[in-house]
Scaffold this active site. Structure first.
Site, mmCIF file in Angstrom:
data_model
loop_
_atom_site.group_PDB
_atom_site.id
_atom_site.type_symbol
_atom_site.label_atom_id
_atom_site.label_comp_id
_atom_site.label_asym_id
_atom_site.label_seq_id
_atom_site.Cartn_x
_atom_site.Cartn_y
_atom_site.Cartn_z
ATOM 1 N N LYS A 126 -7.721 4.665 -3.927
ATOM 2 C CA LYS A 126 -6.338 4.226 -3.681
ATOM 3 C C LYS A 126 -5.699 5.205 -2.712
ATOM 4 C CE LYS A 126 -3.255 1.112 -4.955
ATOM 5 N NZ LYS A 126 -3.435 -0.302 -5.342
ATOM 6 N N ASP A 166 -0.847 -3.013 -0.652
ATOM 7 C CA ASP A 166 -0.257 -2.802 -1.984
ATOM 8 C C ASP A 166 1.257 -2.842 -1.766
ATOM 9 O OD1 ASP A 166 -0.967 -1.981 -4.900
ATOM 10 O OD2 ASP A 166 0.592 -0.544 -4.387
HETATM 11 P P1 NDP Z 1 5.332 -5.883 -2.780
HETATM 12 O O1 NDP Z 1 5.767 -4.699 -2.039
HETATM 13 O O2 NDP Z 1 5.012 -7.138 -2.022
HETATM 14 O O3 NDP Z 1 6.428 -6.278 -3.885
HETATM 15 C C1 NDP Z 1 6.806 -5.381 -4.884
HETATM 16 C C2 NDP Z 1 7.950 -5.990 -5.673
HETATM 17 O O4 NDP Z 1 8.262 -5.127 -6.753
HETATM 18 C C3 NDP Z 1 9.220 -6.137 -4.870
HETATM 19 O O5 NDP Z 1 9.956 -7.216 -5.375
HETATM 20 C C4 NDP Z 1 9.934 -4.807 -5.137
HETATM 21 O O6 NDP Z 1 11.340 -4.870 -4.973
HETATM 22 C C5 NDP Z 1 9.565 -4.576 -6.589
HETATM 23 N N1 NDP Z 1 9.527 -3.114 -6.855
HETATM 24 C C6 NDP Z 1 8.762 -2.189 -6.232
HETATM 25 N N2 NDP Z 1 9.005 -0.968 -6.704
HETATM 26 C C7 NDP Z 1 9.942 -1.123 -7.642
HETATM 27 C C8 NDP Z 1 10.611 -0.234 -8.501
HETATM 28 N N3 NDP Z 1 10.350 1.106 -8.498
HETATM 29 N N4 NDP Z 1 11.513 -0.744 -9.380
HETATM 30 C C9 NDP Z 1 11.764 -2.082 -9.402
HETATM 31 N N5 NDP Z 1 11.151 -2.985 -8.605
HETATM 32 C C10 NDP Z 1 10.274 -2.512 -7.741
HETATM 33 O O7 NDP Z 1 4.078 -5.419 -3.665
HETATM 34 P P2 NDP Z 1 2.954 -6.310 -4.356
HETATM 35 O O8 NDP Z 1 3.529 -7.610 -4.810
HETATM 36 O O9 NDP Z 1 1.769 -6.312 -3.498
HETATM 37 O O10 NDP Z 1 2.586 -5.398 -5.622
HETATM 38 C C11 NDP Z 1 3.248 -5.533 -6.887
HETATM 39 C C12 NDP Z 1 2.402 -4.879 -7.963
HETATM 40 O O11 NDP Z 1 1.124 -5.521 -8.038
HETATM 41 C C13 NDP Z 1 2.088 -3.390 -7.780
HETATM 42 O O12 NDP Z 1 1.995 -2.764 -9.046
HETATM 43 C C14 NDP Z 1 0.708 -3.419 -7.126
HETATM 44 O O13 NDP Z 1 0.000 -2.203 -7.331
HETATM 45 C C15 NDP Z 1 0.083 -4.558 -7.891
HETATM 46 N N6 NDP Z 1 -1.068 -5.197 -7.258
HETATM 47 C C16 NDP Z 1 -0.976 -5.735 -6.011
HETATM 48 C C17 NDP Z 1 -2.062 -6.363 -5.449
HETATM 49 C C18 NDP Z 1 -1.989 -7.061 -4.135
HETATM 50 O O14 NDP Z 1 -2.965 -7.731 -3.779
HETATM 51 N N7 NDP Z 1 -0.895 -6.995 -3.399
HETATM 52 C C19 NDP Z 1 -3.367 -6.390 -6.131
HETATM 53 C C20 NDP Z 1 -3.332 -5.864 -7.475
HETATM 54 C C21 NDP Z 1 -2.218 -5.265 -7.987
HETATM 55 P P3 NDP Z 1 11.995 -4.298 -3.618
HETATM 56 O O15 NDP Z 1 11.666 -5.280 -2.554
HETATM 57 O O16 NDP Z 1 13.447 -4.193 -3.922
HETATM 58 O O17 NDP Z 1 11.357 -2.934 -3.403
#
Ligand code: NDP
Length: 444
Positions: A126, A166
């Site tokens: 990672k 991510d």
């Molecule tokens: P994105 O950046 O596309 O979206 C993240 C979302 O979560 C946004 O809505 C963001 O809000 C919110 N968010 C992020 N940080 C915080 C925080 N500290 N408190 C509250 N809300 C928060 O990321 P992904 O959708 O790709 O990833 C989401 C999760 O899924 C993560 O845990 C990631 O590790 C996991 N994941 C992702 C994969 C992928 O293929 N993308 C694969 C496997 C797991 P805002 O826009 O306001 O920051």
């Protein structure tokens, strides 16, 4: 003291100020006790757990770049290459101001077992940076990505380490990173996944994590005699995972009532409008306050709150530790039947235990969100054979993989006398293959 307790204590002492890493190690090792206890003498002689919790390599580097005002900015870059026993390191790059070494280590550690669970030949890693893409111009994001890759390119390659997206790293960032890798190395190779379709990306990769989450949730419910159609769900987040989880949920007949971002959350009694959400988040890169302009019937609330809504299914898809004990209590009191983690470690340890005690089905992220990395591995296969598969082909493979993961975690839990404890099942199923490969390869 048991071997597992010794290792947990040593990890905490040796890695101070890394609470998320401690949490991930505790969660995994506690659930591996049945396997470790049965093999204690051998594992101790081989220092197997000591090796498992120590990354093979950690890279930390300076990322200087120039902003639009001509000011030099400096961020910190990380890549943790945790375990390559079963294949090249594979895991995303997180760009978020909260990123530090402990967070990258927790994610890399979890990734080892997740990747193993997919059944595909990929090791765990990672990376990321404390850079915040939010509010930056495209030129600033490109300047950061080019500087980040200038250092990272020394350590990655299609057969050594293949990063992906991510939080904060989407199609735009992957494009800039790939361009710089190619310019520096002269290699047109599948060194990153999540690429655009015009330069080696895979159809269905964008949708894969969210879709995979729903394929696994559907199967988990089916194994327990429950039909997913007609259920209601609360989703947190509004990024890549959340958007495609909501889309697939709706295709399966589930009404999704909520979504959120880091400032607030939306309740839409008519079901979340995915097209509106995509426009707000993917096109305008705006806040969820805008949602009301598209759906006047909906409510917007500042702060946290998605888990207070009465639903059958809870799908946390935002970030780590976003579902606390009081949220778990609210979900249980409202009759929730299943929680499946789209994000990595979104549920705290206490909340997970509470949900399980209440008999609520619980699918841990390393199983439930493995569809993203699995499809990344399918992208690697397509790059190697220089062919592109159709959306339907990739989607069908993804469904097969998620159904397999679901049965593997259920079977492993049952084999060790923990029927329906999918946390134990997923960890054991992922661990067995990695251990086998580590022992076979000697002391490395
Ligand atoms: P994105 O950046 O596309 O979206 C993240 C979302 O979560 C946004 O809505 C963001 O809000 C919110 N968010 C992020 N940080 C915080 C925080 N500290 N408190 C509250 N809300 C928060 O990321 P992904 O959708 O790709 O990833 C989401 C999760 O899924 C993560 O845990 C990631 O590790 C996991 N994941 C992702 C994969 C992928 O293929 N993308 C694969 C496997 C797991 P805002 O826009 O306001 O920051």
């Amino acid at each position: 003291m048991s071997y597992v307790d010794e290792i947990i204590e040593a990890v905490v002492a040796k890695n101070p100020s890394e609470p998320e890493f401690h949490q991930a190690v505790k969660e995994v090792l506690n659930s591996l006790r049945p396997v470790v206890d049965a093999n204690e003498e051998k594992f101790r002689r081989e220092a197997l757990l000591e090796r498992l919790v120590e990354p093979e390599r950690q890279i930390k580097f300076r990322v200087p770049w120039v902003d639009d005002k001509g000011q030099v900015q400096v961020n910190t870059g990380y890549r943790v290459q945790f375990n390559s026993a079963i294949g090249p390191y594979k895991g995303g790059l997180r760009l978020h101001p909260s990123v530090n070494l402990g967070i990258i280590k927790f994610l890399g550690f979890e990734q080892i077992f997740k990747n193993s669970l997919t059944g595909l030949p990929i090791g765990g890693g990672k990376g990321g940076s404390d850079f915040d893409p939010k509010g930056k111009s495209d030129r600033e994001v490109m300047a950061f990505c080019q500087s980040f890759m200038t250092e990272l390119c020394k350590y990655i390659g299609e057969n050594t380490d293949v990063p992906a997206g991510d939080i904060g790293t989407g199609a735009r960032e992957i494009g800039y990173l790939y361009g710089q890798y190619k310019r520096l190395t002269g290699l047109y190779e599948g060194v990153l996944t999540g690429k655009g379709l015009s330069y080696g990306g895979s159809l269905a990769r964008t949708e894969a994590t969210g879709y995979g989450l729903l394929y696994l949730t559907k199967e988990m419910l089916k194994m327990n005699g429950i039909d997913i159609a007609g259920k209601t769900a609360a989703v947190s987040g509004s990024g890549n995972v959340a958007i495609y989880a909501i889309q697939k949920a709706q295709q399966l007949g589930v009404k999704v009532l909520t979504c959120s971002d880091s400032t607030g959350w939306v309740y839409d009694p008519d079901g979340i409008d995915v097209a509106a959400l995509k426009e707000i988040k993917e096109v305008k890169r705006a806040r969820l306050t805008e949602y009301k302009n598209y759906r006047p019937n909906s409510e917007y609330h500042e702060g946290r709150g998605v888990w207070t809504v009465k639903v059958d299914l809870a799908l946390p898809c935002a970030t780590q530790n976003e579902l606390h004990l009081e949220d778990a209590k609210a979900l249980a009191a409202n009759g929730c039947i299943a929680v499946a983690e789209g994000a990595n470690m979104p549920t705290t340890l206490e909340a997970t235990e509470y949900l399980q005690e209440q008999g609520i089905l619980f699918a841990p992220g390393k199983a439930a969100n493995a569809g993203g990395v699995a499809t990344s591995a399918l992208e690697m296969s397509q790059n190697s054979e220089r062919l592109s598969w159709t959306f339907e082909e990739v989607d069908a493979k993804l469904q097969g993989i998620m159904i397999n993961i679901c049965h593997n975690m259920a079977d492993a839990a049952e084999r060790y006398g923990f029927a329906k404890n999918y946390v134990v099942g997923a960890n054991i199923a992922g661990f067995e293959k990695v251990v086998d490969a580590m022992l076979a390869q000697g002391v490395v």
